[in-house]
Design a protein around this motif. Sequence first.
Motif, PDB file in Angstrom:
ATOM      1  N   HIS A 290     -14.821 -21.441  21.518  1.00 21.29           N
ATOM      2  CA  HIS A 290     -14.811 -22.033  22.643  1.00 21.29           C
ATOM      3  C   HIS A 290     -15.204 -21.092  23.826  1.00 21.29           C
ATOM      4  O   HIS A 290     -15.685 -21.426  25.051  1.00 21.29           O
ATOM      5  N   MET A 291     -15.500 -19.804  23.515  1.00 20.73           N
ATOM      6  CA  MET A 291     -15.641 -18.705  24.294  1.00 20.73           C
ATOM      7  C   MET A 291     -17.448 -18.447  24.252  1.00 20.73           C
ATOM      8  O   MET A 291     -17.710 -17.723  25.028  1.00 20.73           O
TER       9      MET A 291
ATOM     10  N   LYS B 264     -18.748   3.369  27.290  1.00 22.88           N
ATOM     11  CA  LYS B 264     -18.128   3.003  28.755  1.00 22.88           C
ATOM     12  C   LYS B 264     -19.232   2.683  29.674  1.00 22.88           C
ATOM     13  O   LYS B 264     -18.834   1.926  30.462  1.00 22.88           O
TER      14      LYS B 264
ATOM     15  N   GLU C 202      -9.758  -5.288  16.121  1.00 26.14           N
ATOM     16  CA  GLU C 202      -8.743  -4.014  16.101  1.00 26.14           C
ATOM     17  C   GLU C 202      -7.285  -4.776  16.249  1.00 26.14           C
ATOM     18  O   GLU C 202      -6.303  -4.019  15.587  1.00 26.14           O
ATOM     19  N   THR C 203      -6.904  -5.824  16.461  1.00 22.70           N
ATOM     20  CA  THR C 203      -5.525  -6.430  16.659  1.00 22.70           C
ATOM     21  C   THR C 203      -5.436  -6.659  15.143  1.00 22.70           C
ATOM     22  O   THR C 203      -4.214  -6.987  14.770  1.00 22.70           O
TER      23      THR C 203
ATOM     24  N   ILE D  44     -15.362  -7.819  23.295  1.00 18.66           N
ATOM     25  CA  ILE D  44     -14.196  -8.745  23.045  1.00 18.66           C
ATOM     26  C   ILE D  44     -13.919  -9.012  21.206  1.00 18.66           C
ATOM     27  O   ILE D  44     -12.794  -8.988  20.999  1.00 18.66           O
TER      28      ILE D  44
ATOM     29  N   ASN E 257     -12.200 -18.158  15.818  1.00 19.62           N
ATOM     30  CA  ASN E 257     -11.156 -18.167  16.813  1.00 19.62           C
ATOM     31  C   ASN E 257     -11.612 -18.421  18.240  1.00 19.62           C
ATOM     32  O   ASN E 257     -10.918 -18.828  19.228  1.00 19.62           O
ATOM     33  N   LEU E 258     -12.731 -17.709  18.399  1.00 15.92           N
ATOM     34  CA  LEU E 258     -13.399 -17.665  19.748  1.00 15.92           C
ATOM     35  C   LEU E 258     -14.503 -18.396  19.839  1.00 15.92           C
ATOM     36  O   LEU E 258     -15.176 -18.486  21.022  1.00 15.92           O
TER      37      LEU E 258
ATOM     38  N   ARG F 148     -20.552 -17.139  26.935  1.00 11.99           N
ATOM     39  CA  ARG F 148     -19.994 -16.468  28.106  1.00 11.99           C
ATOM     40  C   ARG F 148     -20.268 -14.828  28.123  1.00 11.99           C
ATOM     41  O   ARG F 148     -20.513 -14.237  27.039  1.00 11.99           O
TER      42      ARG F 148
ATOM     43  N   ARG G 281     -12.209  -5.777  20.205  1.00 17.11           N
ATOM     44  CA  ARG G 281     -10.801  -5.771  20.400  1.00 17.11           C
ATOM     45  C   ARG G 281     -10.067  -6.760  19.648  1.00 17.11           C
ATOM     46  O   ARG G 281      -8.869  -6.622  19.296  1.00 17.11           O
ATOM     47  N   HIS G 282     -10.726  -7.942  19.143  1.00 19.01           N
ATOM     48  CA  HIS G 282     -10.060  -8.880  18.430  1.00 19.01           C
ATOM     49  C   HIS G 282      -9.848  -8.422  17.071  1.00 19.01           C
ATOM     50  O   HIS G 282      -8.676  -8.627  16.306  1.00 19.01           O
TER      51      HIS G 282
END
Lengths: 378, 408
Positions: free
Chosen positions: A374-375, A323, A308-309, A302, A371-372, A378, A305-306
């Motif tokens: 709150h995650m 993978k 990479e944005t 996660i 930014n994450l 998890r 990918r954040h």
Amino acid sequence: MNYFDHAASSTIYPEVLDVLTQTMKDDFANPSAQHILGQNLQEIIEIFREDFLKAIGANKNDSFIFTSSATESNNTVIRGLSLIAGDVVLYSKADHPSVTVPVEFLAEQFNVTLKEIILDTNATIDIEKFSSFLNENVKLVVLTHVNNQSGVVSDIEALAKIVKEKTKAHVHVDAVQSFTKINFKLSSDIDSMSFTSHKIGGPKGIAGLFLKHNHKVQPLLLGGSHENGMRSSTLSYPLIAGFHKAMKITMENSTQSFSKASQLSEMIMAKLSQMISTIQFPFKSTSPFIVSFVLPGISSDIILRHLETKEVYIASSSACSSKIPGFNPSLFAMNIPEKFHKNFLRISLGSLTTEKEVEALIREFLDVWDNLKHMRGR
Amino acid sequence: MFSHLVISIDELWLKGKNRKDYLRSAVDHVAAVFKVYHPDKFTFKIQSERLYYSSKTLFSEELIKALTCVPGLAYISPCKMLERLPDENLENVYEEIVNGLSIMDKKSIVFRAMVKRVDKNFSQTSVFIGREIGHRVITRYPLAKVDLKHAELVIDVRILPKHISISTETRKGMGGLPWGSTGSAVTMLSGGFDSPVASFLMAKRGVKQSFVFFHAYPFVGREVVTKIKNLTKELAKFQRQTHLYIVPFGDIQNLISKQCREEYRTLVFRRYMIEISNLICDKVKADSVITGDCIGQVSSQTMHNLHLMDLVSKRMILRPLVGYNKLEILNTATAIGTHDISIIPHDDACSLFASKNPIINPNMEYWQNWDKDFDISAELAAALEKTEVFSINLQGEFYKKEYFSFDA
């Protein structure tokens, strides 16, 4: 773009690209051809080969074989020693799959016995336990100079010496992550070594295999007897020339790149530790080009990918095994508890990485982390 | 391989004045299938509400297989067409049937003959002809047995004005109603087992569908999009053509998660998925939204929670699986070919964000206040703007990609 995945594949040097463009266009002939076009290319390839031998500190009568990839180089040695039932291979599950998979294949197909090199809590080789495995049945010892995930540097000279004192085993070193980056002395105890071009700013599809003059390795590919019969395939002159150019550039700047990378990696570790209290850097004596850490709380994919944005690219584990979900045998071998396998991240630097890029990385990383929040958990 | 095909339409007998329209929808869809799978010349006629196709070149197995996925078709019969002999002589018919069943030489097969006189002027009765066929088959193949109720093989014979058709390989069609004859919908796909089955069931009832997937990137990877595309590929076989909308939803989920009570997260996500699906309905002029909801399966599927979605949706939400057991869903998924795609594991953003104690009986005041205070219409519009729209043909081929726009 801020690219921090050089351990997977590095950006190509502009000078290398020039060599590739020019040679692809002009040097199309087959280096094995009898005419002058081919012979000229073969002559230059031999000069390149000597340069490579010189770069690693080998003798002129040793071999430097051009292969397609480090995977091929590792396979050539591991499968080419014709090991039989009862022979023992020493390897580590923390090694790259191009080592672990062919070694495990030998066990399955030929009943070769495997002994796993045990790593201590810092993921370095436990020399005492390592020595205790050594006896006359050990026929192959595979060592990784710089581990691609942890960045841990192994003292291959010392380890190879111990092996040769106790056994006649073939010592193979995977030097993909260290070639031209980490200084080392090629001792006579090392029998073979793998290198690749695309991790040092060269093209993909070309790699190298050092073989000591008295090696007993059989080739994987048979055919036109290229490379003294060790690797039949038409030589790709442009790729070899590109690889050679990249080697030259990185060798020339090696000391400077090393100290720059040391400064930058320390900056990354310091800033991230300062801002994120839960971050763990589990490895000691690592290459400055690789900064690996465990970040509990959020799945590493996660974060990746954040980032990479924001056009920041890092790795969540080796590109060859990302993978595989959940359990990672390589991380497990490095004593990373299974619950953290999904929280493992790797930042890897190239020789051209700048301070400005590192600053951007740290800024974006902390932004994503915030930014994450709150995650987390998890 | 046969050069004649007879297709019968399901449920036409239930229709009154609109019968013609239903027939037309079915004929159009079949024509589209022919265009792809039988590019050679063929003739076509409608007789007694059955569709007759003839061609000098053989109709392929691929064509017949594609026709079994066309909603509204009851049976597809590849058949032989014989000229009628004078004086109601049926010798050529009997001979053709008996010769064509050489498989019975070594195998005991239970069969029956089903005869129908489309030409009522034919004086021999169906029962008489059927008996004669049975008699001849058994005489030639002693292992064969007649059983009217449990026949494995049905010999279908039709007496037409000038011809007689014989079919022994009648395939059951998908049944139901022709594509688009009952309306259109936007179907919400999740990547699980349920939503593809829901789509199939509504396709069977003639509902023309577009598909929508809410992609929670960067919380989930891109692999799930491949999975959704593969599912759509299978579901597109039941549509004449279709579209897949991939809505970027990660930022919206993140935004909601930051502000919403944890136990309400999943419900609120779904609330906006329903809202976006309705916006896509506006665009494609669809009449309803299809979901794979099944009562009581997970916490978001309690009656109370499903009711909240009904309050959000401007359109009827069709939930064909509402009364299905999981095993029934899995069996259907296997039958339609989506099971093995759905079973591939993928990151699921909803479970990533989900509370350990999700709300089952929501507090209406909190829900209504949420709606009043939380305005993300700008974010929804932005997500739609970045929505990728894929066009898929009836072979399941993705042939076009564009971005969502209300204007185009």
